[in-house]
Scaffold this active site. Structure first.
Site, mmCIF file in Angstrom:
data_model
loop_
_atom_site.group_PDB
_atom_site.id
_atom_site.type_symbol
_atom_site.label_atom_id
_atom_site.label_comp_id
_atom_site.label_asym_id
_atom_site.label_seq_id
_atom_site.Cartn_x
_atom_site.Cartn_y
_atom_site.Cartn_z
ATOM 1 N N ARG A 124 48.010 44.281 90.192
ATOM 2 C CA ARG A 124 48.531 43.254 90.655
ATOM 3 C C ARG A 124 49.271 42.969 92.001
ATOM 4 O O ARG A 124 50.113 43.655 91.951
ATOM 5 C CB ARG A 124 48.758 41.875 89.669
ATOM 6 C CG ARG A 124 49.838 42.321 89.203
ATOM 7 C CD ARG A 124 51.124 41.141 88.446
ATOM 8 N NE ARG A 124 50.444 39.756 88.856
ATOM 9 C CZ ARG A 124 50.030 38.834 89.036
ATOM 10 N NH1 ARG A 124 48.696 38.890 88.141
ATOM 11 N NH2 ARG A 124 50.274 37.394 89.248
ATOM 12 N N HIS B 44 54.167 54.949 73.460
ATOM 13 C CA HIS B 44 55.449 54.853 71.520
ATOM 14 C C HIS B 44 54.975 55.074 70.120
ATOM 15 O O HIS B 44 56.116 54.451 69.653
ATOM 16 C CB HIS B 44 56.893 53.648 72.070
ATOM 17 C CG HIS B 44 57.452 53.512 73.523
ATOM 18 N ND1 HIS B 44 58.895 53.540 73.698
ATOM 19 C CD2 HIS B 44 56.426 54.266 75.000
ATOM 20 C CE1 HIS B 44 57.943 53.894 75.162
ATOM 21 N NE2 HIS B 44 56.858 54.164 75.975
ATOM 22 N N GLU C 11 61.825 59.005 83.028
ATOM 23 C CA GLU C 11 61.421 57.179 83.373
ATOM 24 C C GLU C 11 61.925 56.925 81.790
ATOM 25 O O GLU C 11 62.092 55.598 81.764
ATOM 26 C CB GLU C 11 60.055 57.965 82.927
ATOM 27 C CG GLU C 11 59.523 56.223 83.413
ATOM 28 C CD GLU C 11 59.311 55.283 82.462
ATOM 29 O OE1 GLU C 11 59.294 54.532 82.622
ATOM 30 O OE2 GLU C 11 58.787 55.664 81.745
ATOM 31 N N GLU C 12 61.910 57.631 81.007
ATOM 32 C CA GLU C 12 62.213 56.661 79.429
ATOM 33 C C GLU C 12 63.376 56.589 79.659
ATOM 34 O O GLU C 12 64.082 56.608 78.493
ATOM 35 C CB GLU C 12 61.713 57.435 78.557
ATOM 36 C CG GLU C 12 60.094 57.679 78.342
ATOM 37 C CD GLU C 12 59.999 56.672 78.001
ATOM 38 O OE1 GLU C 12 59.419 55.187 77.985
ATOM 39 O OE2 GLU C 12 57.984 56.795 77.996
ATOM 40 N N ASP D 235 58.695 63.061 81.154
ATOM 41 C CA ASP D 235 59.519 62.346 80.060
ATOM 42 C C ASP D 235 58.811 62.525 78.587
ATOM 43 O O ASP D 235 57.632 61.627 79.155
ATOM 44 C CB ASP D 235 60.728 62.509 79.972
ATOM 45 C CG ASP D 235 61.039 61.326 80.953
ATOM 46 O OD1 ASP D 235 59.946 60.493 81.988
ATOM 47 O OD2 ASP D 235 61.317 60.271 80.326
#
Length: 388
Positions: free
Chosen positions: A177, A359, A137-138, A80
């Site tokens: 990580r 963004h 996802e957004e 998306d």
């Protein structure tokens, strides 16, 4: 080993795919054209099974290895875009007003398509690979919707991996990580009720604006005085709304914002303290306050063993000097966290060079890193599930 030669050979094809997706961005779960494009490419590549409509517009493709029985490894890309107006006049600039691939999901989808093409051609692995193309996802939590629909169980996925591009870092530089790598992202709204009055006679009312300001200030003490200095928390007030005229003290005000945490205990503490602070500060001024707290994406937690394994794979592709597994956690959020709650795996960042930030209306994905990401996906499969 460097980028896989065969993937390098069809790099120009990958550029075309990515730029096509970039020019046709779609939001949240409305990834109909993107999903259709992905499905068409997967059929062209000759994958063994395609399931569409999972998570509304998600696509899952299965490729069977030629190396015997084995588990199923999951690879995920998001599809998306964002509700941003693109400003750069690129040849493949967004055709959809107010929509833009400003986070590189067009590139993530392309990298996974590149891996799909190679894996379908070679099948030099055992078991299966599940290629997960996810919408929303957004902000929509598409990963959660797919998981709730039985993604992991339906395809018997044993572990899962994802990549996100990272502006400002050298192209091909992998970072991750073990443990928490991205934060939980929650939202809140606090409604303050006082008593309206004439602005020239404030003693006849209870000033909801002043109460809201006092609450906004007091909430910052949750981070500075209630949170262990060795832990992380962010409480950001991003909106305050009240009033309609210069000479009227409003009876109601509201403030809202976001909370970011890397630890569930810290998150629970913030939730409890936010209500206590808001309600008691309001009461001290003769007003009342109600907190509406909404839990968002959970903390993205990398499995230590999976992170170490994937870092070794990244070193095969980019070289050991191009892999860092001690990157600081980021306070942004990612709904891949839902997949990592269900299966072990890891989320890696892949440097894409100097560019506008994520963004941002001038952002564009760097097509030169697509073969690197695709090679990483392929080697994850071939290394985790080698052919017998």
């Amino acid at each position: 080993m460097p980028v896989i030669n065969r993937i390098a050979e069809f790099h120009n094809d990958m550029k075309e795919w990515r730029q096509h997706i970039h020019a046709n961005p779609e939001l949240l779960f409305e990834c109909h054209e993107t999903a259709a494009f992905v499905e068409g490419k997967l059929r062209e590549f000759g994958v063994d099974e395609i399931v569409t409509g999972m998570g509304k517009t998600g696509v899952v493709a299965i490729i069977n290895g030629a190396g015997g029985d084995g588990p199923t490894i999951g690879l995920r890309a998001d599809m998306d875009a964002l509700p941003i107006q693109e400003v750069r006049d690129l040849p493949y600039k967004s055709k959809n007003e107010g929509k833009m691939h400003a986070c590189g999901h067009d590139g993530h989808t392309t990298m996974l398509l590149g891996a799909a093409r190679y894996l379908a051609e070679t099948r030099n692995f055992s078991g299966r690979v599940a290629l997960i193309f996810q919408p929303a996802e957004e902000g929509g939590g598409g990963a959660k919707v797919m998981c709730d629909e039985g993604l992991m169980e339906k395809f018997n996925i044993s572990q899962v991996y994802g990549i996100h591009n990272h502006p400002g870092h050298a192209p091909g530089f992998f970072q991750a990580r073990p443990g928490a790598i991205m934060a939980a992202a929650d939202t809140f709204e606090i409604k303050v009720t006082g008593k309206g009055a004439h602005a020239a006679m404030p003693h006849f009312g209870v000033d909801s604006v002043q109460v809201a300001v006092q609450i906004a200030s007091a909430l910052q003490l949750i981070v500075s005085r209630n949170t262990d200095p060795l832990e992380s928390a962010v409480v950001s007030i991003t909106q305050i709304h009240a009033g309609t005229a210069h000479n009227v003290i409003p009876g109601e005000a509201s403030l809202s914002g976001t909370v970011r945490t890397l630890n569930k205990d810290v998150q629970e503490m913030v939730i409890a303290r936010m209500s206590e602070v808001a309600e008691n500060v309001a009461a001290a001024h003769g007003a009342s306050a109600v907190v509406d707290y909404v839990r968002g994406y959970p903390v993205t937690v990398n499995d230590p063993e999976a992170t170490d394994f994937a870092a070794g794979v990244a070193a095969m592709v980019a070289g050991e000097q191009m892999v860092n597994t001690d990157v600081a956690p980021m306070m942004g959020a990612e709904d891949f966290s839902y997949m990592l709650e269900e299966r072990k795996g890891a989320y890696f960042f892949l440097g894409q060079g100097e560019s506008a930030g994520l963004h941002h209306p001038e952002y564009d994905f760097n097509d030169e890193i697509s073969p690197i990401g695709a090679s990483f996906f392929v080697k994850l499969v071939e290394t985790a599930q080698p052919a017998a």
